[in-house]
Design an enzyme around this catalytic site. Sequence first.
Site, short mmCIF file in Angstrom:
data_model
loop_
_atom_site.label_atom_id
_atom_site.label_comp_id
_atom_site.label_asym_id
_atom_site.label_seq_id
_atom_site.Cartn_x
_atom_site.Cartn_y
_atom_site.Cartn_z
N ASP A 17 -5.20 4.60 1.29
CA ASP A 17 -5.01 4.78 -0.15
C ASP A 17 -4.80 3.38 -0.73
O ASP A 17 -3.75 2.77 -0.51
CB ASP A 17 -3.78 5.68 -0.41
CG ASP A 17 -3.57 5.89 -1.92
OD1 ASP A 17 -2.65 6.62 -2.28
OD2 ASP A 17 -4.34 5.30 -2.72
N TRP A 48 4.05 8.30 -1.86
CA TRP A 48 3.87 8.63 -3.27
C TRP A 48 4.06 10.13 -3.44
O TRP A 48 3.51 10.92 -2.67
CB TRP A 48 2.47 8.19 -3.71
CG TRP A 48 2.10 8.56 -5.11
CD1 TRP A 48 2.84 8.38 -6.24
CD2 TRP A 48 0.87 9.16 -5.52
NE1 TRP A 48 2.14 8.83 -7.34
CE2 TRP A 48 0.93 9.31 -6.93
CE3 TRP A 48 -0.28 9.57 -4.86
CZ2 TRP A 48 -0.11 9.87 -7.68
CZ3 TRP A 48 -1.33 10.12 -5.58
CH2 TRP A 48 -1.23 10.27 -6.99
N LYS A 62 -4.26 0.27 -11.88
CA LYS A 62 -3.28 -0.82 -12.01
C LYS A 62 -3.95 -2.18 -12.04
O LYS A 62 -3.66 -2.99 -12.92
CB LYS A 62 -2.27 -0.79 -10.86
CG LYS A 62 -1.32 0.37 -10.95
CD LYS A 62 -1.93 1.56 -10.28
CE LYS A 62 -0.99 2.73 -10.29
NZ LYS A 62 -1.62 3.91 -9.66
C1 PGU Z 1 -0.03 5.11 -3.75
C2 PGU Z 1 -0.71 5.68 -4.96
N1 PGU Z 1 -1.89 6.33 -4.79
C3 PGU Z 1 -2.54 6.86 -5.84
C4 PGU Z 1 -2.03 6.76 -7.13
C5 PGU Z 1 -2.82 7.42 -8.22
O1 PGU Z 1 -3.20 6.58 -9.18
P1 PGU Z 1 -4.39 6.92 -10.19
O2 PGU Z 1 -3.82 6.78 -11.54
O3 PGU Z 1 -4.85 8.34 -9.90
O4 PGU Z 1 -5.45 5.94 -9.86
C6 PGU Z 1 -0.80 6.10 -7.35
C7 PGU Z 1 -0.21 5.98 -8.75
N2 PGU Z 1 1.20 6.12 -8.79
C8 PGU Z 1 1.91 5.51 -9.88
C9 PGU Z 1 1.38 5.95 -11.26
C10 PGU Z 1 1.88 7.26 -11.83
C11 PGU Z 1 1.50 8.43 -10.94
O5 PGU Z 1 0.35 8.89 -10.98
O6 PGU Z 1 2.39 8.86 -10.15
C12 PGU Z 1 3.41 5.78 -9.69
O7 PGU Z 1 3.79 6.11 -8.53
O8 PGU Z 1 4.17 5.57 -10.61
C13 PGU Z 1 -0.14 5.54 -6.25
O9 PGU Z 1 1.04 4.90 -6.41
#
Ligand code: PGU
Length: 401
Positions: free
Chosen positions: A214, A133, A250
């Site tokens: 995570d 990510w 999510k």
């Molecule tokens: C692997 C991972 N860890 C943590 C998070 C953080 O999510 P929180 O909203 O803080 O609970 C995301 C969210 N990734 C999504 C959402 C948009 C972003 O924050 O980048 C994404 O990759 O599109 C993720 O994909």
Amino acid sequence: DSVFASIVQAPEDPILGVTVAYNKDPSPNKLNLGVGAYRTEEGKPLVLNVVRKAEQLLVNDQSRVKEYLPILGLAEFNKLSAKLILGNDSPAIQENRVATAQCLSGTGSLRVGAEFLAKHYHQRTIYIPQPSWGNHVKVFTMAGLSVKNYRYYDPTTRGLNFQGLLEDLGAAPAGAIVLLHACAHNPTGVDPTVEEWEQIRQSMRSKGLLPFFDSAYQGFASGSLDADAQPVRMFVADGGECFIAQSYAKNMGLYGERVGALSIVCKAADVASRVESQLKLVIRPMYSNPPIHGASIAMTILKNSDMYNEWKIELKAMADRIISMRKQLFDALSAKGTPGDWSHIIKQIGMFTFTGLNSDQVAFMTKEYHIYMTSDGRISMAGLSSKTVPHLADAIHAAVT
Ligand SMILES: Cc1ncc(COP(=O)(O)O)c(CN[C@@H](CCC(=O)O)C(=O)O)c1O
């Protein structure tokens, strides 16, 4: 002159910036496949029915006040969150070996865990998968850890580079921290099998590497909360220590409520209570205490068996819709005879498909077809619907021919 006159314009975030660009596009058939946020068949954000019900209960409860929460947040929410990921019958919970703090969603849980490690752990290197990510590097670097990569994705097979992973973790210094995506790896949608997870666990434990899970998509990969928690539970079952960041963004659709939890599984109860006390010293000067509303919604759902079951049904429906989008996109490309092997679309799991399209092809699809996705070729399948699959298939077909 302003004291900030020399400040330069910052670039947009690689993920959240896609939505900024999408919002600026006047095209009627634009498609946002960037941010990992669930959309319904009608292309709309979804507030789960069970979340609406929980909110109604909270609004109707006249005894509720808006007082500060404790630094570690809602204690019952923390207990229920630990149970959700570790399992109701977790020995670690029964032996009081888990320190949990309600944090600002997944990002906040990762950051608090990283700040804690930077302050209290002898190793400051964290290994994250290649790719991972996009925000992981910044979260850990800002907390004072030094970030290294371990091989994870194999572009040639579009699957897991398991040998590379084992070699890199095997070469890591003893005690190094290792970030593991609990399920539904972002951005690749490629997860180790249970057997591979067991080999990863044995290798990491033999070198005393510290797992930092995570868990941002529990229930979203397979549709089952328990199945998606299996890798975490395998590590905790061996009695070792680990960090776990949980997000409800999510799987409960609580994106903007910023609901999450950090759990630190320790070897002994007295360690867990001292760790918990030190967690408070990390959080207090950061944001003092967490927001009450979102965690109250999650707690209301988690503690009521009827609402918990209703949530599981709605969660499975979201996971199933994503899986059907995978099938429809794969079928559409097959029907068009689009050059290339697209079977990874249906093999990968979770919210994202790592298409293998390069940044030029992505730029072409945005320019010519108004498809918005991250430049690494990742597509958020939740942004698709039966109506828009043909448009995406046309764009991919044009991009590769
Ligand atoms: C692997 C991972 N860890 C943590 C998070 C953080 O999510 P929180 O909203 O803080 O609970 C995301 C969210 N990734 C999504 C959402 C948009 C972003 O924050 O980048 C994404 O990759 O599109 C993720 O994909």
